[in-house]
Design an enzyme around this catalytic site. Structure first.
Site: not given
Length: 221
Positions: A20, A43, A46
């Protein structure tokens, strides 16, 4: 960045997370962030599948290093809502001796908010300060602009000195304005998302990125 405490617990989970992150890196396009700042922004992307955070996420100059150092020292995290505390990984916090706290549902906070005609979030931050948790701690706001505005007020008028303020309240009333006020703060490090977007999930993502960076720094020491 391969960490033990701050990564997924299974090989399959780690592979999905790594894949990812690789997709985010490939699709995000150019950015102006430092390598450590990008760990936080990546992040957040994500966690949200929203590439607009490449650009909407802003850092004061020492934000990442200050947050990492605070975690390495076991500084408390004070959140505006329980969702942030629930979303944080217990083992990751325990590794650094960090405790996440929130006070928005406390009966004394509710009573004070009713008496003052203010919000629970504002009174919760005042309670956290009275307990000595804000000076040197990490303030994490993902929902309540009034909490962030009160923290900014305490910094500017009461000489409050958090280690880091994460300002990501989401919404339409005062959310963007509270983050604009934070962006003008020069006394303490901050990390924010501009505009109306934000939320507790993104605060959790940012904190997990900082925890991973803290573990990497710990391992290299």
């Amino acid at each position: 960045m391969n960490n033990v405490i701050t990564e997924q617990l299974t090989a399959a989970g780690r592979q999905i997370e790594h894949d990812s992150f690789a997709i985010v890196d490939a699709e995000a396009g150019p950015h102006h962030y430092t390598a450590e700042q990008w760990q936080v922004v990546r992040r957040i992307i994500h966690a949200s599948a929203d590439f607009e955070f490449n650009g909407l996420t802003r850092f004061s100059e020492q934000a990442v290093s200050a947050g990492v150092q605070a975690l390495l020292c076991g500084a408390p995290i004070v959140a505006d809502v329980e969702m942030i505390c629930v979303g944080l990984s217990g083992p990751r916090l325990q590794h650094f001796g960090v405790v996440a706290r929130q006070f928005i549902a406390d009966s004394d906070v509710i009573d004070q908010a009713r008496q003052a005609g203010s919000t629970r979030a504002l009174q919760a931050m005042r309670k956290a300060r009275s307990l000595g948790l804000l000076d040197g701690g990490i303030v994490a706001v993902g929902n309540a602009p009034t909490a962030l505005l009160e923290v900014v007020r305490m910094i500017e008028h009461d000489h409050l000195q958090p280690a880091l303020v994460i300002g990501m309240p989401v919404g339409f009333v005062s959310a963007a304005e509270s983050k604009l006020a934070l962006s003008r703060v020069q006394q303490v490090p901050w990390l924010l998302i501009e505009g109306r977007k934000g939320g507790s999930t993104l605060v959790v993502a940012a904190l997990h990125a900082l925890l991973a960076l803290a573990e990497a720094r710990q391992a290299s020491a």
